[in-house]
Write a protein that holds these residues in place. Sequence first.
Motif, mmCIF file in Angstrom:
data_model
loop_
_atom_site.group_PDB
_atom_site.id
_atom_site.type_symbol
_atom_site.label_atom_id
_atom_site.label_comp_id
_atom_site.label_asym_id
_atom_site.label_seq_id
_atom_site.Cartn_x
_atom_site.Cartn_y
_atom_site.Cartn_z
ATOM 1 N N LYS A 1 -3.241 6.129 -1.560
ATOM 2 C CA LYS A 1 -4.667 6.084 -0.681
ATOM 3 C C LYS A 1 -5.215 4.819 -1.555
ATOM 4 N N VAL A 2 -5.592 3.848 -0.818
ATOM 5 C CA VAL A 2 -6.256 2.736 -1.152
ATOM 6 C C VAL A 2 -7.175 2.475 -0.284
ATOM 7 N N THR A 3 -8.532 2.242 -0.729
ATOM 8 C CA THR A 3 -9.528 1.799 0.061
ATOM 9 C C THR A 3 -9.617 0.449 0.344
ATOM 10 N N LEU A 4 -10.280 -0.168 1.405
ATOM 11 C CA LEU A 4 -10.578 -1.575 1.598
ATOM 12 C C LEU A 4 -11.334 -2.159 0.431
ATOM 13 N N GLY A 5 -12.337 -1.494 -0.131
ATOM 14 C CA GLY A 5 -12.986 -1.708 -1.261
ATOM 15 C C GLY A 5 -12.268 -2.021 -2.508
ATOM 16 N N GLN A 6 -11.269 -1.197 -2.541
ATOM 17 C CA GLN A 6 -10.438 -1.039 -3.907
ATOM 18 C C GLN A 6 -9.401 -2.343 -3.767
ATOM 19 N N LEU B 1 -17.420 -0.685 5.426
ATOM 20 C CA LEU B 1 -16.015 -0.295 5.435
ATOM 21 C C LEU B 1 -15.262 -0.219 4.157
ATOM 22 N N GLU B 2 -16.053 -0.511 2.988
ATOM 23 C CA GLU B 2 -15.272 -0.260 1.703
ATOM 24 C C GLU B 2 -14.556 0.958 1.598
ATOM 25 N N THR B 3 -15.306 2.042 1.954
ATOM 26 C CA THR B 3 -14.563 3.300 1.646
ATOM 27 C C THR B 3 -13.465 3.614 2.680
ATOM 28 N N LEU B 4 -13.335 2.860 3.425
ATOM 29 C CA LEU B 4 -12.104 3.275 4.592
ATOM 30 C C LEU B 4 -10.861 3.057 3.822
ATOM 31 N N GLU B 5 -9.772 3.871 4.228
ATOM 32 C CA GLU B 5 -8.552 3.621 3.542
ATOM 33 C C GLU B 5 -7.640 2.954 4.386
ATOM 34 N N ILE B 6 -6.798 2.208 3.877
ATOM 35 C CA ILE B 6 -5.614 1.414 4.328
ATOM 36 C C ILE B 6 -4.532 2.270 4.951
ATOM 37 N N THR C 1 -6.701 0.667 9.770
ATOM 38 C CA THR C 1 -7.187 1.433 8.622
ATOM 39 C C THR C 1 -7.224 2.978 9.169
ATOM 40 N N VAL D 1 0.636 -1.202 -0.044
ATOM 41 C CA VAL D 1 0.031 0.109 -0.110
ATOM 42 C C VAL D 1 0.677 1.288 -0.133
ATOM 43 N N LEU E 1 -10.235 -10.551 4.274
ATOM 44 C CA LEU E 1 -10.551 -9.148 3.900
ATOM 45 C C LEU E 1 -11.981 -9.241 3.483
ATOM 46 N N SER E 2 -12.184 -10.329 2.347
ATOM 47 C CA SER E 2 -13.462 -10.562 1.985
ATOM 48 C C SER E 2 -14.351 -10.680 3.342
ATOM 49 N N HIS F 1 -9.916 -4.872 -2.141
ATOM 50 C CA HIS F 1 -10.863 -6.283 -2.257
ATOM 51 C C HIS F 1 -10.782 -6.654 -3.723
ATOM 52 N N LEU G 1 -15.214 -7.448 4.975
ATOM 53 C CA LEU G 1 -16.251 -6.767 4.267
ATOM 54 C C LEU G 1 -17.548 -7.222 4.028
#
Lengths: 592, 879
Positions: A506-511, B346-351, B270, A502, B336-337, A513, B340
């Motif tokens: 800036k990477v989100t969890l959704g991206q 949380l999808e939009t949460l930044e790592i 995150t 990472v 991770l799956s 995944h 989510l």
Amino acid sequence: MDGPVPGRASAGVWAPAASSCSSAAPEGRMCVCPGPRRIGIPVRSSSLPLFSDAMPAPTQLFFPLIRNCELSRIYGTACYCHHKHLCCSPPYIPQSRPRYTPHPAYATFYRPKESWWQYTQGRRYASTPQKFYLTPPQVNSILKANEYSFKVPEFDGKNVSSVLGFDSNQLPANAPIEDRRSAATCLQTRGMLLGVFDGHAGCACSQAVSERLFYYIAVSLLPHETLLEIENAVESGRALLPILQWHKHPNDYFSKEASKLYFNSLRTYWQELIDLNTGESTDIDVKEALINAFKRLDNDISLEAQVGDPNSFLNYLVLRVAFSGATACVAHVDGVDLHVANTGDSRAMLGVQEEDGSWSAVTLSNDHNAQNEREVERLKLEHPKNEAKSVVKQDRLLGLLMPFRAFGDVKFKWSIDLQKRVIESGPDQLNDNEYTKFIPPNYYTPPYLTAEPEVTYHRLRPQDKFLVLATDGLWETMHRQDVVRIVGEYLTGMHHQQPIAVGGYKVTLGQMHGLLTERRAKMSSVFEDQNAATHLIRHAVGNNEFGAVDHERLSKMLSLPEELARMYRDDITIIVVQFNSHVVGAYQNQEQ
Amino acid sequence: VMLPRLLAVVRGPGSCRGWREGSPARGSASATVAPPVALPAQAQVVVCGGGIMGTSVAYHLSKMGWKDVVLLEQGRLAAGSTRFCAGILSTARHLAIEQKMADYSNKLYHQLEQETGIQTGYTRTGSIFLAQTQDRLISLKRINSRLNVIGIPCEIISPKKVAELHPLLNVHDLVGAMHVPEDAVVSSADVALALASAASQSGVQIYDRTSILHVMVKKGQVAGVETDKGQIQCQYFVNCAGQWAYELGLCSEEPVSIPLHACEHFYLLTRPWETPLPSSTPTVVDADGRIYIRNWQGGILSGGFEKNPKPIFTEGKNQLEIQNLQEDWDHFEPLLSSLLRRMPQLETLEIVKLVNCPETFTPDMRCIMGESPSVRGYFVLVGMNSAGLSFGGGAGKYLAEWMVYGYPSENVWELDLKRFGALQSSRTFLRHRVMEVMPLLYDLKVPRWDFQTGRQLRTSPLYDRLDAQGARWMEKHGFERPKYFIPPDKDLLALEQSKTFYKPDWFEIVESEVKCCKEAVCVIDMSSFTKFEITSTGDQALEILQYLFSNDLDVPVGHIVHTGMLNERGGYENDCSIARLSKRSFFMISPTDQQVHCWAWLKKYMPEDSNLILEDVTWKYTALNLIGPRAVDVLSELSYAPMTPDHFPSLFCKEMSVGYANGIRVMSMTHTGEPGFMLYIPIEYALHVYNEVMSVGQKYGIRNAGYYALRSLRIEKFFAFWGQDLNTLTTPLECGGESRVKLDKGVDFIGRDALLQQRQNGVYKRLTMFILDDHDTDLDLWPWWGEPIYRNGRYVGKTTSSAYGYTLERHVCLGFVHNFSEDTGEEQVVTADFINRGEYEIDIAGHRFQAKAKLYPVPSLLTHKRRKEDVELSDLHGK
């Protein structure tokens, strides 16, 4: 002439099925194969008699047949398979003629593809209903039937060999398969030998080469003292030093009957080596050893056929070996020294991983066929100018043979006189055989063919990850770059994909995944196979236009009846040797 | 002396959390200013390891008054797994001892900030354990009922309630959950620093950047340590080296084998949520999804225990501290799956990053503590299976007690280093086993599961024969033992799925084995039992055994004595059978897992005397247990010797021939209370004797049986078993073993005084047999062990083992009954009257079943009747 029990028994067992098969087959329509045969002669007519007559064939010779039979049972074409070799074909033999020869009968037997289709369709309806769609497990059992893996054993948790191990596999198209493979570790010298052999006009020659060649190479590599020691042991009846440690699949058999004959030839060879030794140089040049071994074996094959053997079975065997042919591609790995000796159109390809993780292919052998201009040149130079047009015709040697170098094939090596003499004095089966009797056209200045290999040397580097040895069955369906990429990605599993980090972005969890799911899908096909060679065959046979394995296509290709199989693909034999980069790297550092 | 330096260490980051990028700088500041300090030449105790374990041991030692303690750390304090720990403190554990340790840790950490003034980030968030399946919910209910009785608040809640407690959770696929409101999150690194600081204030000397090279041993006793900065003489050494403990164990004259292995462990950090999550957000454990999720600085921290763990450091240590291990996102993908799926928003949460922090695991998923069996004064506290923070306080306390008082205040046999031997120390074994153990942390723990890896290490010579006859195997101390035998007509596939909290599918199989034991004869391969021989030239053997064992061993040759091996407090260190082979030699049979412990105990007390020889002959004998009324017929036919009770009374041992084989030790006992014989067969005769027994036994209806049948038989007959029912804290008087104690045998023995005292004062707990009354075997949850026992509605103790009694046709549980004072909760004397005058209930996963309490085994009418028939039948044989 009555054959001994084994041959009889085998024939007897299959007789009922065979008779049903022959009744289902339309009259006289199964002789000529228009497929991409490597030799322009209808092989069926040449090879079939070898099995069809009540010859004293040991059951061992039928192994490949049995295997094929089992394979076909899986997809329900059992009645097709080999019975014709035993019962159906003899009536047609007199009618069969070499392909591409100006024989008058030729036209009547050659059929275009379409009619072949009709014929098979018709036949399919006539026989029991066929299931042509294979389930994935069925596909896997076919693909994996011949797979073999060898890992160089670790000692004390460490593997000091530059070879980690190898995976090999073969997929038949001919019945029986004409390809062979061998792998062995040299016990009295260092190094490992691996080779693929592509037979034509039957499997006798490739079989013989696969069991004999490595001994010739190993002996050529042995220092004088070891040769002496072995010779003395033979002389005094002591136990011999073992020379090779074979790594064989249960289906890779050795001929027990010829073992003594082969040993005597080999012994003569080392005796000569002992006599030749001048005591000067102790350094043995691997390249020279490989060339000598190849030539010597071919010579022995030729001689054995000329001399014959009092045992009628052996006599017939050595003739079959000499009159059929085989190409060979052999690798010798010792530390960082990699030698590839190639005779014919099999190929050795090195898989190199670049710094960015991508894969590139380095070819370590040259094909000896019409596509190789240097080979064409060589042939033309070796024969008088007036033969320039006939020596290579329609991309084939004398218009007949695809590979320009090969073991056996005495039809392209012996003088016409010799050929006639041997055939006349040979057993009846040989005499009845149209192929052996037939003399190639424009045959003026033999020999036209040699078994002398071209030897390539390569010094292994840490980025050289693996070597693919394969018969042309693979190379004609896949580009070398694809071969190396597929094996490379397979062997490194996930790791070929750059690990994701990472760091700073800036990477989100959704991206993340989404990205990971994608990577995972890409990898899933890899996990089906435990063997790199199997994986490669899966791609070679099942790849669609997008380069992905298409199960439907794979299933169709594997469920083809054997007559058809040969039209869509050749026998495929693959060995994937994996190198130990740590050891290779260590060698490099040592020398720096 | 060390205090200023230490405080420098502590002050550095202030409220820093271990994972922050800045944290590595924390130690270096102190390192640059720290002058080279000379180590003391000697100390009473040297503790190795400055993680949470080492500091906790040092802290508790100093609290208990041992101040002459030196703590050595090879890198910086709190730098190993401690630094990377996810910081979740959870009391919901499967073992009672683990629950107690975690509970103590929670209380300790809670007040640590107040005690030391060091911020630990302790926040009581509570935790929620989610159940996606009914089986998981049962598992949680079992934990719930056990936590409640030791005073940890806890409740089973509905999915709706879960959504209220944690609004981000997707609860649609849940069937329920368990809420433990007092669980907490805390920075483990800061806890370790606080413990170190407190220990330092009470006199413990702490040195970092000091590596131990070697532990010196003299005459089986720790003598000192050799470090890269010099030597320290000491009497006690504590190995708290975490992932490095295995190798440190080997760095000693007498190697101490500590079986553990590290696996990579990943968790995700995150950035904060748009509206940062409140610090009170509860921790979530979704074991079915294999993940845990906690609040971290307004965002989340989430990791898990994947199915395909990555073992690491198999070849040994390669760095002093754990750093710069690769993040492996592809490996983390399933987790991770799962995350989510559980929290879709949380999808939009930044790592921020994916942390890779190796954790150590042990072969049986339990931590390792205690004294080495080979080196006195060498203590170990390691192998936390990812629960170091939860166990740290309690485990440190128990180990400190063990060192100071000679034993811990709780039964810790399940965690004792001596449950392992050198046989569990193979690197290959450990590597394979931990790959099974790590996923198991979040797998459903059903009764009677067996490890699948690292098997077939020790086997009886009959293994293949039994396996071919359908044996299903379990493993104890590396030894394969048959559980039961699948009859040829049974569907194998169905049987493999016997993982259930309800009636297992082998029920009928074991029933027929038990029936065969009762009515005909069965043979059970019991070769795994630990077998020692003690011989001497004179009376030394008898003398030492009389001192070590509570029963009178001065019996005529050929007699077998059941006896306890007691400690000073009268507690069982071992419960075994001893046969007197001759005047001067004894044959001792103990439970399988006693091999290391019992050996160490005997060695500790046996005088150095070349005329007294102790030999472990476990491997020399194959043991066959012939159980059943027909055993006598089989054996007499094979030996041409009369085997009737007149000639061969009960508890008698004779060497005789069986078949062609001579020198078979035949003992008239079966470990079950059933009639029959144990045959101790020199291994080369094992196959022969087995074949003979089976072929002759055919006409008597002989069949193979396994340990499940044995277990049912013994529990039904109220035979307590060491390691399950009996432990170092239970005395013979507390479990009806008075007959195995001869207080007046004329010789003093260990524990005699304690027993005399106890006889006078009465016992405070009593092993009781419970027969479940209103339990439907087919439909109700089965008891296992650890179920709370209620007397007249009040909690009085827990069960220790249970089995279905096929003759009683009821479930039988064994368990201890206490008498807690209604006012103070203090333990009071338990009398037979107290036991008999109660109404009992057993709580199985929240459901209470009525039970009858018995202090003595129940004579079964059923068996009696069948015996009668047997006599008639055997008359027909006309022997």
